[in-house]
Write an enzyme that holds these catalytic residues in place. Structure first.
Site, PDB file in Angstrom:
ATOM      1  N   ASP B 212       0.869  -1.181   0.000  1.00 51.54           N
ATOM      2  CA  ASP B 212       0.000   0.000   0.000  1.00 51.54           C
ATOM      3  C   ASP B 212       0.907   1.232   0.000  1.00 51.54           C
ATOM      4  OD1 ASP B 212      -1.463   2.221   0.733  1.00 51.54           O
ATOM      5  OD2 ASP B 212      -2.444   1.284   2.455  1.00 51.54           O
ATOM      6  N   CYS B 376      -8.103   6.571  10.635  1.00 49.05           N
ATOM      7  CA  CYS B 376      -8.501   5.283  10.045  1.00 49.05           C
ATOM      8  C   CYS B 376      -7.472   4.201  10.362  1.00 49.05           C
ATOM      9  CB  CYS B 376      -8.711   5.395   8.532  1.00 49.05           C
ATOM     10  SG  CYS B 376     -10.139   6.377   8.113  1.00 49.05           S
TER      11      CYS B 376
END
Lengths: 157, 418
Positions: B212, B376
């Protein structure tokens, strides 16, 4: 407005030295309040006697706006009849969502009007309202109150 | 002879004044009558004039739907869109253009792999490895996959500094390990993971690995061939491009054997009610009208970043991070969350016992934009026993003077809460 106008001495004081902190051991009503946006998480416990709030306490983890709101709320509702308390809940909600002009209209909010400025900080409205939702939930025997969904003060308007 | 250089010189330190002039929002926006101090770049970065101009030029002179159109504009738009794919391919140093899939963001890219690879090749009892510092986008799609397949999510722990404990990471590998997905740079802690080593370990065990790169490509050069990862994802709006476009790089051999993610137009070769033949990669994964304008503008953003130079960007951001870390650490009661040896310019902090949301609201009075919350990454917050942090994240257009403003504002908050 500058948010520092909201962070007045009275709010900072209640944040630092919250009144009625803890639990009412022999409570008759209780509820848990959650604001997923900022992780505010409080518990309100209270004891009703003769239709009035005989004892009330709160605890948890929250921002200053939420904690001061909870602290001042407990001080304001102690000794009051349930219907008076529900009126205060509604007035507080109307004030922080901009529907009640505390300078003009009649109300019973007293010193709680220090939170009037929160209406200009939309993302913080839920912080101020959470304790009041939680109190309302406790009185109506709901176990958990949230600032989301049906209780969303912004979406519900 | 012109006395003013036409663009930032390709070497030497950044000409910050010139660079900042490229970003209209930095001068056009005032907050509470004060100049904007934008320190929320890890959430989304600002867009420079050349990228804005590219969007305008596309919408003014080049827009039509792409592929299959026989008319002039469709050909122009198709060429620009496919050229953008080439720009991304060179940016990541992928072997082939067809290894570049346009998605809508990194979340979409991870879901694509979870669906296209995970649902096709994972079964009951199989294991997926992630780390404790992942963004929810790199947790939830895998949890959903595990729930569906009866697979298991394994989490590599992090230490107090916010670094992956590599011995523990390696210990997680076993014959049931079927996929690894780890972040290159932590959005909450700033940690730069040793992805090269992590990829080598996965490779050693014969397990495909996804990286990611949402918080990485804007800070450092990334070469997917040198890394030898199987998948790499990043997003446009954190790289000075528009929202709505992301990129999934995947090795061609893997992409080819994967299931399509979404069905629809453009991802097919032929359709009858009896049978549909899927298109070749990357189109197999680009159902429906893609973010054409956004992909083209993303290519312009990549060109812009290359012109500034990622090495110079990295050097300036190192200086910003060093100075910001020192400045905040010098304030009694301020605790920095995430102290890895290798960090990108992301600084999470806690001011005494003041809740981060109060910090963020008050910093905003000084025109300072920081993010507050769990970013998050709730497992990261749980790891440190805090509900949230305030996070300042820097881009190359930020200045040391802005760091001074941040530090002064934090001192004021602390004084207010006494």
């Amino acid at each position: 407005m500058d948010s520092s106008q909201l962070y007045q001495e009275i709010i900072l004081d209640h944040n630092k030295k919250p009144r009625n902190w803890g639990k009412v051991a022999d409570c008759t009503h209780k509820s848990e309040g959650l604001n997923p946006l900022c992780g505010d998480h409080i518990w309100v416990t209270l004891k009703l006697a003769d239709g009035a709030i005989d004892a009330i306490a709160f605890e948890g983890q929250s921002c200053a706006i939420c904690k001061a709101s909870a602290s001042m709320m407990t001080a304001a509702v102690k000794g009051r009849k349930v219907d008076e308390v529900e009126t205060l809940v509604q007035e507080f909600r109307d004030m922080t969502t901009g529907k009640l002009d505390v300078a003009g209209g009649a109300h019973h909010l007293g010193r709680l009007t220090v939170f009037a400025g929160v209406k200009d900080l939309p993302v913080r409205v839920k912080c101020a309202i959470l304790p009041w939702h939680t109190l309302h939930a406790a009185l109506t025997q709901e176990a958990v109150a949230s600032t989301e969904g049906d209780n969303d003060p912004i979406a519900a308007g | 002879m012109s006395a003013v250089p036409l663009q930032t010189p390709a070497s030497g330190p950044l000409d910050l004044e010139r660079v900042r002039a490229d970003f209209p929002i930095l001068s056009e926006v005032q907050v509470h009558g004060k100049p904007l101090v934008y320190l929320d770049n890890a959430a989304s970065s600002q867009m420079p004039r050349p990228v804005i101009d590219r969007l305008v030029r596309y919408q003014t002179r080049e827009h039509a739907n792409i592929h299959r159109g026989v008319h002039y504009l469709s050909a122009v738009a198709t060429d620009a869109y496919e050229a953008a794919r080439g720009t991304v391919r060179r940016f990541l140093n992928a072997r082939e253009d067809r290894e570049i899939v346009f998605t809508s963001n990194v979340t979409d890219a991870i879901n694509l792999v979870a669906h296209g690879y995970g649902r096709a090749f994972l079964g009951a009892g199989d294991e997926i490895v992630i780390t404790h510092m992942e963004h929810h986008a790199n947790i939830v799609p895998w949890q959903m996959l595990c729930e569906e397949k009866g697979a298991k999510l394994r989490v590599a722990p992090i230490d107090d500094a916010g670094e992956v404990v590599m011995e523990e990471y390696e210990k997680l590998f076993n014959p049931r390990t079927k996929l690894v997905s780890v972040t290159h740079v932590s959005n909450a802690l700033g940690t730069v993971n040793p992805v090269k080593e992590m990829i080598a370990i996965a490779r050693h065990h014969g397990v495909p690995i996804m990286i990611d790169g949402a918080q990485a490509v804007q800070h450092m050069p990334v070469d997917v061939q040198a890394l030898d990862c199987d998948f790499y994802a990043f997003t446009g709006h954190k790289l000075f491009g528009p929202t709505g476009v992301g990129v999934l790089y995947g090795k061609a051999a893997l992409l080819e054997k994967m299931r399509p993610f979404r069905g629809g137009g453009d991802m097919i070769l032929s359709v009858t009610f009896e049978k549909t033949t899927y298109n070749t990669i990357p189109f197999k994964f680009e159902a429906g009208t893609p973010p054409i304008a956004q992909a083209i503008a993303l290519a312009a953003a990549i060109d812009y970043v290359k012109e500034i130079g990622l090495d110079r960007i990295a050097a300036h951001e190192r200086e910003l991070l060093r100075y910001a870390t020192e400045s905040l650490q010098a304030i009694p009661g301020v605790r920095i969350i995430g102290t890895a040896r290798e960090k990108a310019s992301v600084l999470s902090f806690y001011v005494g016992d003041v809740h981060p949301h109060d910090v963020g609201t008050l910093l905003n009075d000084d025109g300072i934009a920081v993010r507050t919350g769990h970013h998050c990454a709730q497992p990261v917050m749980q790891r440190y026993g805090i509900p949230a942090t305030a996070r300042a994240s820097f881009a190359f257009y930020n200045t040391l003077a802005e760091v001074d403003k941040l530090a002064a504002s934090v001192r004021w908050v602390q004084k207010l809460f006494g």
